[in-house]
Design a protein around this motif. Sequence first.
Motif, short mmCIF file in Angstrom:
data_model
loop_
_atom_site.label_atom_id
_atom_site.label_comp_id
_atom_site.label_asym_id
_atom_site.label_seq_id
_atom_site.Cartn_x
_atom_site.Cartn_y
_atom_site.Cartn_z
N SER A 97 -3.28 5.47 -7.65
CA SER A 97 -3.26 4.88 -6.33
C SER A 97 -3.86 5.83 -5.32
N THR A 98 -4.93 5.36 -4.70
CA THR A 98 -5.63 6.19 -3.72
C THR A 98 -5.90 5.37 -2.48
N TYR A 99 -4.85 4.76 -1.95
CA TYR A 99 -5.06 3.94 -0.76
C TYR A 99 -5.81 4.74 0.31
N LYS A 100 -6.98 4.25 0.62
CA LYS A 100 -7.79 4.95 1.62
C LYS A 100 -7.20 4.74 3.00
N ASN A 101 -7.44 5.67 3.90
CA ASN A 101 -7.01 5.56 5.29
C ASN A 101 -5.50 5.70 5.42
N LYS A 102 -4.81 5.68 4.26
CA LYS A 102 -3.36 5.68 4.31
C LYS A 102 -2.89 7.10 4.58
N ASN C 70 -10.09 3.11 -10.47
CA ASN C 70 -9.43 4.35 -10.09
C ASN C 70 -8.69 4.22 -8.75
N GLY C 71 -7.98 3.14 -8.62
CA GLY C 71 -7.15 2.93 -7.44
C GLY C 71 -7.86 2.38 -6.23
N ALA C 167 -6.10 -3.60 -1.42
CA ALA C 167 -6.02 -2.25 -0.86
C ALA C 167 -4.72 -2.04 -0.10
N ILE C 216 -2.03 0.22 8.69
CA ILE C 216 -2.44 1.41 7.96
C ILE C 216 -3.96 1.54 7.96
N GLY C 217 -4.64 0.41 7.80
CA GLY C 217 -6.10 0.43 7.86
C GLY C 217 -6.77 0.61 6.51
N ALA C 218 -6.01 0.55 5.41
CA ALA C 218 -6.63 0.66 4.08
C ALA C 218 -7.57 -0.51 3.83
N ALA C 221 -10.92 0.15 5.36
CA ALA C 221 -11.65 1.19 4.64
C ALA C 221 -12.23 0.68 3.33
N GLU C 222 -11.55 -0.28 2.70
CA GLU C 222 -12.02 -0.76 1.40
C GLU C 222 -12.86 -2.02 1.49
#
Lengths: 229, 664, 248
Positions: A97-102, C70-71, C167, C216-218, C221-222
Motif C-alpha cells: 500500500s502506497t497511497y499517494k498524497n496520503k 505495487n499499491g 486509491a 486526503i487527496g490520494a 494524485a492517482e
Amino acid sequence: MKWIINFLFSSIGKKIIMSLTGLFLISFLPVHLLGNFQLMAGDGGEAFNTYAYFMTNNPLIKFTSYGLYFFILLHAVQGIMIAIKNKSAKGSNYKVSTYKNKTWASNNMAFLGILIFAFLCIHMGDFWFKMKFTSQIAMIDTYPGYEGIGVKDLYTRVAAAFSQLWIVIVYLIGLLALGFHLVHGFSSAFQTLGLNHKKYTPLIKGLGYAYSVLIPLGFAIIPIWMYFK
Amino acid sequence: MADFNLRSNEPSGDLASKWTDYRGSMNLVAPNNKRNIEVIVVGTGLAGASAASTLAELGYNVKAFTFHDSPRRAHSIAAQGGINAAKNYQNDGDSTYRLFYDTIKGGDYRSRESNVHRLAEVSASIIDQCVAQGVPFAREYGGLLANRSFGGVQVSRTFYARGQTGQQLLIGAYQSLSRQIVTGQVKMHNRHEMLDLVVVDGKARGIITRNLLNGQIERHAAHCVVLATGGYGNVFYLSTNAMGSNVSAAWRSVKKGALMANPCFTQIHPTCIPVSGHYQSKLTLMSESLRNDGRVWVPKSIEDAKSIQEGKKKGIDIAEDDRDYYLERRYPAFGNLVPRDVASRAAKVACDEGKGVSQTGLAVFLDFSSAIERYGKAEAISQGISNPDITKLGEAVVEAKYGNLFEMYEKITGENPYKNPMKIYPAVHYTMGGVWVDYNLETNIPGLFALGEANFSDHGANRLGASALMQGLADGYFVIPYTIGQFLSKEIRTDKISTDLPEFAEAERGVTDRLLRLKSINGTQSVESFHRRLGHIMWEYCGMSRNAEGLKKGRQMIRELREEFYRDVFIPGDLEDYNPELEKATRVADFLELGELMMVDALDRNESCGGHFREEYKTEEGEARRDDENYTYVSAWEWNDIEPILHKEDLEFANVELKTRSYK
Amino acid sequence: MKLNLKIWRQKNSNDKGHYEAHSVEATGDMSFLEMMDVLNEQLINDKKEPVAFEHDCREGICGSCNMVINGQPHGPQSGTTTCQLHMRHFKDGDDIVIEPARAAAFPVIKDLVVDRSSFDDIIQAGGYISVNTGQAPDGNSIPIEKDMAMQAFDAATCIGCGACVAACPNGSAMLFTSAKVAHLGLLPQGKVEHTRRVQSMVATMDKEGFGMCSNIGACEAECPKGISIENIAMLNRSYIASVFGGQK
C-alpha cells in the motif's frame, strides 16, 4: 423536517458536522491558551485562579462551555462512526500500500482523535472534575475584590501536577497528537465546507500549518516551564 | 436465397428537399402504439446510445445491449480530432451542399448521393443537440464555438473538444441513455454479447445473447432489431481499434441473410506509431495534423536503412543529401499533405524497397527538424534576439503546437521526438464497408437496421477526417428515429413477440452447439495466435495494396487457417463462467469468415478507388485508376461457405460530376 | 528483463482469493498489458486459465484497465493508464504485485476484474442534462466563457476507471461524482437541474456503499486524467446550497 434528517445522515452532511465542530474547537483553543498563560504570571496564581473563577461562574461562559462539551462529544462520536464506515467501505486492503498524497496524519485522524480524547479525559479529570465535584482543592478568600467569596486554588493543583515528570510527558504526547490532528484537520475543514480556491487555498493551508505548530507549542511551554520552575 | 432486388428505397425528387419532403410524408406510429412496441438496439457507442435514447424519448420500449461493462467504454470514445458540421459559423462559404460534395468526392464516388446529402443536412442539428447536452466543445474568447480545419477540405467546419472529441460526444450520448435507463424506458443489458439474430417469418424479431458474467444464453425478442456494433478493422489484428471491437453481431446477421456491402473498403491511416515487436497488441494513432509540419523521409540507400534497422545508425546520422523526402518528390503540389490513402501507400512502397527505418523495417521518419529550425529563426527575429539558440526557440514553438502528441509518442516509444525524428507507419483505422442498408438504414432483412460504422452507407471508398462521429450521431439522433417508423407503422397490430417461438429455440440451440463445438476442440493453440496469423494474412494480401494473385492466395490461406482453427484451437475455462478467451474465440471465428469475404470483394473490384488499391489498376505514375464505367456500384455480398454471391446496387450520380483526384 | 509477478487470483465473487506467483520475460517496449498478454499466452500454452483483467481501447481513454500495481492504481507513472504504462519503467528482477481495485462498492468478479456498475448508477441518478433530441436551440445561442468551458472540460475528461476509489483509503467515490457535478454544473445548460442533480447523485453515491471523503487527496494524485479535488469542494458547496437554499 425530513430534509434536516437527510442532511445530517448523508455522507457530506456528516462531514460538514465534523468540519463545523472542528472549526469551533479550533476557535476555542487560542482562548484557552491565552487564559493558561496566566499560569506563568509569577503572582503565585492569583491571576489564574481569579480567571478560573470567572470562567466557571459567568453564566454566558457557562452556557458556552456546555456547548463546547457537546461539540467535543459530537466531534468524537461522529468521527469514530465515520472511521468505522470508511473502513468497511474500503473492504480488504492492498498487499502493497502506497497511497499517494496520503500523509501519516491524514490517514490516522481517528487514532489521533482517540489519543486526544483520552488526553482530554485525563486533563479534565485532573483539574476540572476535581475543582467542580470534589473538595480536594483549597479555597482562597484573600484576593482583592474576591474577599469573602472564596476562589478555588486551582493554581496550586496545576503546579503540583506539573512538578511530576510523567504528567508533563502525558501532556506533551497529548499536544503532539493535537498538532498532527490539526495539520490535516485545519485545511480539511475548509475543503469540506467547499472553500477551495486556487488563490486562497494555499493561504489556508499555510495558516493551518502555522496554527497546528504554534498552538500546541504554546500549550506545551506551560507544563515545561512549570516543571523547571 | 431468393432473388434480391437491391432497392435503395430513396424517395424521388430534388436532392436538396428530398429528406424534408420524405419526413413530412412518412408513416408515423401514434404514442399509444409506441407504448406497445419493443426495439432491440445492439451496441451502445455513439450510434447505438444516441438511437436508444432517442427512441426511448419517443416512447418506444428499448432493450439495449453492450458487451462492455458500461456503455461509456465503447470505442467511439477514442476518436480524437473532431466532428464536422455545415454550420458555416466561420462565414467561409460552407454549406450543406459543400459538405455533401466534399464527402462524396472524398469517398471517391462510391457512396449513395441521397444518404450523404441527408448526412450533411442533419449535421448542424447534431452540434446543437450536443451543446444542449453539455458537451464542452472548444470555444473562442467571445464564448462562441470554435472550429478548425481538417484534411481534404477548404473550410473550417470541424467542432472539437481538445483531442478528446469522441469521448465528450460519447459521454453526452451515454448520459442521455442513462436518463432513459432510470425511467425504465431503456432496459440496459451490460456485459451481454449478441451471438445470433432471430428471424421470424422473414422479419428480424430478436437476438440470442450470452451473459458474459455467467455464460447464460438468453433469448430477447422485439418488433425490430437495430445494429450499431461498429466496424471490423480488428480483422487485421493490429489496428487502431479497441481490443474488443468485433464484427460478430453484423456477421451473425449476414449469416442469417443480411448482405455485407463493400467489405474490402478499409481506411489505412498513415501516421501511427509503428509495430515494435511480435507481442504488439494494438496500434496507436498520431493525429493527422502532424503532417502540417513534419517531413516524411527514408534513407536514399538501402545500406543506410540497414544500419538503422540494425541499430548502428540513427536518423540524425543520415546526411541531408542522403535522405529521400519521397512525398515531396512524388507529389510536389501537395507534398506531405497528400490524402491518407496516398500517404499510406507511399510509405509501404518505401518500406517494400527495404528502406524502412525500424528494427522491423516497417517505419518511415516523420521529421520536425526543418520545422524547428524554421520556427526558431522566425521566433528569433520576432523576439529580436541577437545571438539566438534557434533549436531551443523552435522546439518551444513545436511543443506549443503538438506538445501532447509528442508526449504520448515518448510515453509509448521511449524516444524523444524533438531530438530524433519520429517513426511512423500506416495502420488500419476505419472500415467504410458494412452491412448493406437502404435509405431508411434498413437491411435487406425487414426489421433489421444498421447504423454508424456497422453500415456501409455514407463514406464510399474513403472516409474524410471528422466524419465518423458525424455519421454515427446523425444515424442515431436524427435518421433512425424517423425511418424506423416506416417499418414499425406496419407492426402496430403485432403483439409482443414471444421468445417461445420455435425460431428462438432453434437459434438458441445453434448458439449453444457452436459454443460447445468450439470448447470441445481442445486443441493446442491459443485464440490469440490464430487472430495474429489472420491479421498477418489480411495485411499482407488485402492491406494497403492488393493484386489478384495475392488475393487468391490470401483467400486460400484463410480457408486453411479456418480449418486449422476448428481443428486445433484451445479455449481454457468454462462455458458457464466469465471467460474472455471464449468471447475472443467466437469473434475470431467470425473474422475468419469475414476475412475471406474481404478478399473475394477486393478481387471482384477490378479498379483502384479510395482505400482499395489494386496494383493492376494504376496510372503510369503509379496512382490509383478508377473504373467508373464498370464499377460504379455497391457490392453487396450474400455469404456462403463455398462461393459468396454478389448483388449489385448501381450508384447514380445526378448532382455531382465524377472526377479523378490528382495531387501532383 | 525477467519480472517476478504476484497476482491476485479469485475465481468469482464468493471465492476468498489468493496471490499467485509467476515470472515473465518482458521487454521495455511492451506496455504493461502486453506483458500480461505474454503471461496469459504462457498460461494458455500450459493449459491453465489465464489471468482475467479488463482492457479495451489500450490508448488510455476507455477506462477499462484500472488495476493496482505495487499499491498504485494504474501503476507508478502519474497521469498514465495501465495500458499506456510501459515496461521500461521497471527493471530486470523487479517484484510486481498486481491486485484488483479494492472497495466494498467494487466487488471482484474474477481475478483483477471488478464490478464498477455503481458508477453507472451514480450517473443515472442525475448525471445528465434533460434535453430530448430535437429540442436544442442553436449551438451558439448561449455564449459560454472560454475559461468556464475549459474548466467543465477538465472535469469531463473523467474516464470512469475507478482509480480514485481504488486509491482512496476510504473507498470514496467523491472525485468521480464531483467531476460529473462540476462538468454539468459549471455550464449554463446544466445549471437548471443542478440542485436536483446534486442531491440525487450524492444520495445514490451513499446508497452504493462508498466511503466518505477525508480530504486526503490520494484520488487526485492517482487519477490518470489529473482531475482535481477542487471539484470535491464544489460538490460540497453545491450540496450545502442545495440543502439550505433549495425549495425541497
